[in-house]
Design a protein around this motif. Sequence first.
Motif, short mmCIF file in Angstrom:
data_model
loop_
_atom_site.label_atom_id
_atom_site.label_comp_id
_atom_site.label_asym_id
_atom_site.label_seq_id
_atom_site.Cartn_x
_atom_site.Cartn_y
_atom_site.Cartn_z
N VAL A 120 -1.17 -53.89 -34.78
CA VAL A 120 -1.89 -52.64 -35.36
C VAL A 120 -2.58 -52.91 -36.49
CG1 VAL A 120 -1.14 -50.38 -36.28
CG2 VAL A 120 0.09 -51.24 -34.42
N TYR A 121 -3.82 -52.06 -36.62
CA TYR A 121 -4.66 -52.68 -37.70
C TYR A 121 -5.16 -51.27 -38.34
CZ TYR A 121 -4.37 -57.40 -35.87
OH TYR A 121 -4.20 -58.56 -35.50
N ASN A 122 -5.88 -51.27 -39.30
CA ASN A 122 -6.66 -50.30 -40.04
C ASN A 122 -8.14 -50.44 -39.36
OD1 ASN A 122 -4.40 -49.84 -41.83
ND2 ASN A 122 -5.43 -51.21 -43.16
N HIS A 123 -8.27 -49.49 -38.34
CA HIS A 123 -9.31 -49.50 -37.33
C HIS A 123 -10.29 -48.37 -37.98
CE1 HIS A 123 -11.24 -48.14 -33.46
NE2 HIS A 123 -12.05 -49.35 -34.11
N CYS A 124 -11.60 -49.22 -38.31
CA CYS A 124 -12.64 -47.95 -39.03
C CYS A 124 -13.16 -47.33 -38.02
CB CYS A 124 -13.70 -48.96 -39.54
SG CYS A 124 -13.23 -49.98 -41.13
N MET A 125 -13.52 -46.08 -38.43
CA MET A 125 -14.02 -44.88 -37.64
C MET A 125 -15.37 -44.79 -37.81
SD MET A 125 -10.74 -42.03 -37.80
CE MET A 125 -11.36 -40.74 -36.58
N ASN A 126 -16.06 -45.68 -38.68
CA ASN A 126 -17.30 -45.42 -38.72
C ASN A 126 -17.88 -44.29 -39.52
OD1 ASN A 126 -18.42 -48.50 -37.84
ND2 ASN A 126 -17.68 -47.28 -35.87
N ILE A 127 -17.07 -43.76 -40.24
CA ILE A 127 -17.45 -42.58 -41.26
C ILE A 127 -17.34 -43.26 -42.70
CG2 ILE A 127 -16.81 -40.18 -42.00
CD1 ILE A 127 -15.37 -39.78 -39.21
N THR A 128 -18.43 -43.14 -43.21
CA THR A 128 -18.41 -43.56 -44.69
C THR A 128 -19.10 -42.75 -45.59
OG1 THR A 128 -18.85 -45.88 -43.49
CG2 THR A 128 -19.40 -45.66 -46.01
N VAL A 129 -18.78 -42.63 -46.93
CA VAL A 129 -18.92 -41.64 -47.82
C VAL A 129 -19.61 -42.62 -48.93
CG1 VAL A 129 -18.84 -40.01 -49.66
CG2 VAL A 129 -17.49 -39.78 -47.36
#
Length: 384
Positions: free
Chosen positions: A200-209
């Motif tokens: 289990v990882y911190n999977h990026c959702m490709n939403i960036t501010v």
Amino acid sequence: MVTSKTINTSAMGIIFPNSYDGLVPELTGIRLMASIPFASRYRLIDFVLSSMVHGGIDNVSVMVQRNYLSLMDHLGSGRAWDLTRKNGGLNIIPPYAEKESKLFNGHVEALASLLKYLKERKEKYVVLSNANYAMNFDFRALLKEHVESGADVTMVYREEEIPEGLHAQSEDMMDLYYTIDMNQHGRVTYVYMNRRDPGVYNHCMNITVIDRELLIELVHVAYVRGDVYFTRDVLAPKVNELNVHGYKFEGYAAEITGLKSYFEENMKLLKSENLDALFDGPSIYTKIRDDNPTVYVTGCKVKNIMAADGGQISGEVENSVLFRGVKIGKGAKVKNCIIMQDTVIEDGAVLEYVIADKDVRVTAGKELKGNEAFPVFVGKGQEI
């Protein structure tokens, strides 16, 4: 003091609708990822676009690259999302629309073609997003936390195992997939690309501010240097230099990573708890089509289905998702299927574990059967 209203009205959005097209070639041969039909009446872009609007982001640019006619037809002027405006609103930017705009290879080139436009805008923040998720996302909360944390950049992630479909993707796609490590304060310390180890990882959702002026500076340097991927080539090398924070998303999200996941994520919505979780929140807007309610002819049998309007059911349908205008003939049996818009299943046909694209016709008496692991796919406009 920064108020919630100030935060929301000072953000603009940029959506990359072609990202991950290569994951679902069956569905993206004639369209892009963002315009893939989902949940009987929606397109994938409806979810991120509606969420941005509810989050106070009323200036959204959609950076299309290829196969974008269906998306342009779907979005139109943006009226369905209340984005028909003189200043801001919805901007669909195709390649070569302006001198600076061209067919880009990655997000750095795409953003470079927008530099002049970005410099003219007044919003303080830019929200960058792909469109391969169906979710109800709270952009107000994201922007609020971004400002209060003092971060230069905020990356949205989910705690999960890497979806199976992402492991098989090729390296020449629009973007890669990422996981992040963070310290106890939520600051990103490392960005991994295409991680394949189980767990289990911190999977990026490709939403960036990101701050708009910082984005302009970073993209200008990256473009001159010949960089391609914004996360890999720009953000990842600078996590120790920039203040990059992670933002954990804990809501319901359906990520499309292949035809199998597309089938599974649609089927999950036949369970009320999943349907409620996805649509529990502000409304998801979509293009309006003036249709009558679906007609259930006397003698038909339906069990556990999701059916949009404009259809007619004369046969048997079970555990299936039917889009607008679908016709199921007398004596036809449809089970565990996804039937897209205006498809006709004639009398006596039998379908099981089938994904039928738009305007398909299955003639009388024909049988099509797949299985849960390998559903049969029928392309748009085909006749069986």
